[in-house]
Write an enzyme that holds these catalytic residues in place. Sequence first.
Site, PDB file in Angstrom:
ATOM      1  N   HIS A  70       0.846  -1.201   0.000  1.00 13.73           N
ATOM      2  CA  HIS A  70       0.000   0.000   0.000  1.00 13.73           C
ATOM      3  C   HIS A  70       0.880   1.250   0.000  1.00 13.73           C
ATOM      4  O   HIS A  70       1.978   1.276   0.557  1.00 13.73           O
ATOM      5  CB  HIS A  70      -0.975   0.002   1.174  1.00 13.73           C
ATOM      6  N   ASP A  72      -0.293   4.412   0.940  1.00 15.78           N
ATOM      7  CA  ASP A  72      -0.730   5.462   1.865  1.00 15.78           C
ATOM      8  C   ASP A  72      -0.061   5.296   3.222  1.00 15.78           C
ATOM      9  O   ASP A  72       0.482   4.234   3.553  1.00 15.78           O
ATOM     10  CB  ASP A  72      -2.249   5.469   2.029  1.00 15.78           C
ATOM     11  N   ASP A 100       6.044   1.612   7.433  1.00 14.98           N
ATOM     12  CA  ASP A 100       4.713   1.193   6.986  1.00 14.98           C
ATOM     13  C   ASP A 100       4.241   2.039   5.814  1.00 14.98           C
ATOM     14  O   ASP A 100       3.508   2.991   5.988  1.00 14.98           O
ATOM     15  CB  ASP A 100       3.737   1.293   8.150  1.00 14.98           C
ATOM     16  N   GLU A 130      -5.175   1.888   2.587  1.00 11.52           N
ATOM     17  CA  GLU A 130      -5.053   0.718   3.459  1.00 11.52           C
ATOM     18  C   GLU A 130      -5.219   1.077   4.922  1.00 11.52           C
ATOM     19  O   GLU A 130      -5.671   0.246   5.720  1.00 11.52           O
ATOM     20  CB  GLU A 130      -3.692   0.047   3.232  1.00 11.52           C
ATOM     21  N   GLU A 131      -4.842   2.295   5.290  1.00 12.33           N
ATOM     22  CA  GLU A 131      -4.797   2.673   6.705  1.00 12.33           C
ATOM     23  C   GLU A 131      -6.143   3.137   7.262  1.00 12.33           C
ATOM     24  O   GLU A 131      -6.210   3.622   8.390  1.00 12.33           O
ATOM     25  CB  GLU A 131      -3.761   3.787   6.911  1.00 12.33           C
ATOM     26  N   GLU A 159       4.290  -5.768   3.960  1.00  7.81           N
ATOM     27  CA  GLU A 159       4.125  -5.189   5.298  1.00  7.81           C
ATOM     28  C   GLU A 159       5.398  -5.394   6.124  1.00  7.81           C
ATOM     29  O   GLU A 159       6.115  -6.389   5.939  1.00  7.81           O
ATOM     30  CB  GLU A 159       2.946  -5.827   6.025  1.00  7.81           C
ATOM     31  N   HIS A 333       3.407   3.498  12.399  1.00  5.91           N
ATOM     32  CA  HIS A 333       2.552   4.589  12.904  1.00  5.91           C
ATOM     33  C   HIS A 333       3.212   5.388  14.020  1.00  5.91           C
ATOM     34  O   HIS A 333       2.651   6.376  14.484  1.00  5.91           O
ATOM     35  CB  HIS A 333       1.180   4.078  13.390  1.00  5.91           C
TER      36      HIS A 333
END
Length: 357
Positions: A70, A72, A100, A130-131, A159, A333
């Site tokens: 992903h 984003d 991430d 995705e988030e 990931e 994150h």
Amino acid sequence: MTELDLSLGSVELTRALCDIPSVSGEETTLADAIMASVGALPHLEVYRDGDTIVARTQLDRPQRVVIAGHIDTVPINANVPSRFVDVDGVPTLWGRGTVDMKGGVAVQLKLAAELTDPRVDVTWMWYDHEEVDAELNGLTRLARTRPDLFAGDFAILGEPSNGQVEGGCNGNLRAVVRTRGVRAHSARAWIGENAIHAAAPILARLSEYRPRTIEVEGLAYREGLNAVRVSGGIAGNVIPDLCEVEVNYRFAPSRTVAEAESHVRDVFAGFELDVVDRASGARPGLDAPLAQEFLAAVGAEPRPKYGWTDVARFSEMGVPAVNYGPGDPSLAHHDEERVPLAQIEDVERGLRAWLSS
């Protein structure tokens, strides 16, 4: 238009990707750059759906692998632009998305450009949203419009996994547990019923809850049930008539979504409860022949994936999938998100060796 130079090393390409902000919902600039870069590669057939880009070889190989990532990130918090730092003597790239999962995406883009004759046909997927909620996920949209693009014998999601292989993933469920009361002036509280006070047993049940560790196909998955948000209150002098406790249940892939929901309802029996988001887990799928070849090629000992990832989507479509990417998942994150440079390079070497052998 922002341009990407796919001839850069995977570390420098990671930094370039991180320095293009792409918070969920704002991926278009990065998606445009990826489309311009891979769209010019003659050995790839390229398709775009919104801010999701799919590029695939068509070499008539007997097997096909899907490799996805992903584009984003979660919101930026003074951690863009990225920068090189030294962490206890380890050269590291710091910044939003380094873990991430733009390190994994950088490796994928570089290999997509350079591997013109892989041992298997490859479908590369770079997707948006995705988030955030599952319904917004670029793969959810793509599965509705072009399910044929998911066809494959094995899938790898980039990931963060510390450069190791993490099989399957836990499922994820969010629910809102409510208590209701009666509003009143706080000077005459006895006239009303305080919904926040009534929520105390919900928190007590969560505090007393003991999550399980469940072995699935040789991997031990740790479950978790936690309050993630509490809301209630009207004003400083009003007894509240509503309190909501949002709970998050991470469940082992041995449970179905229906079984997970039933379990949460049992835990909070007697309370009003609405499930607001759910996603099934994925069994490891490491017994697939391609998975075994992949493990041998990268020299990895498989581990469980505790967080939910899109490997579950591939699993639901009958494609065994694993997580394999640079970065420590515990830093995903995090405001101090950072990845050792060597992990990016190791993942590139592992994938390149396997796809080229």
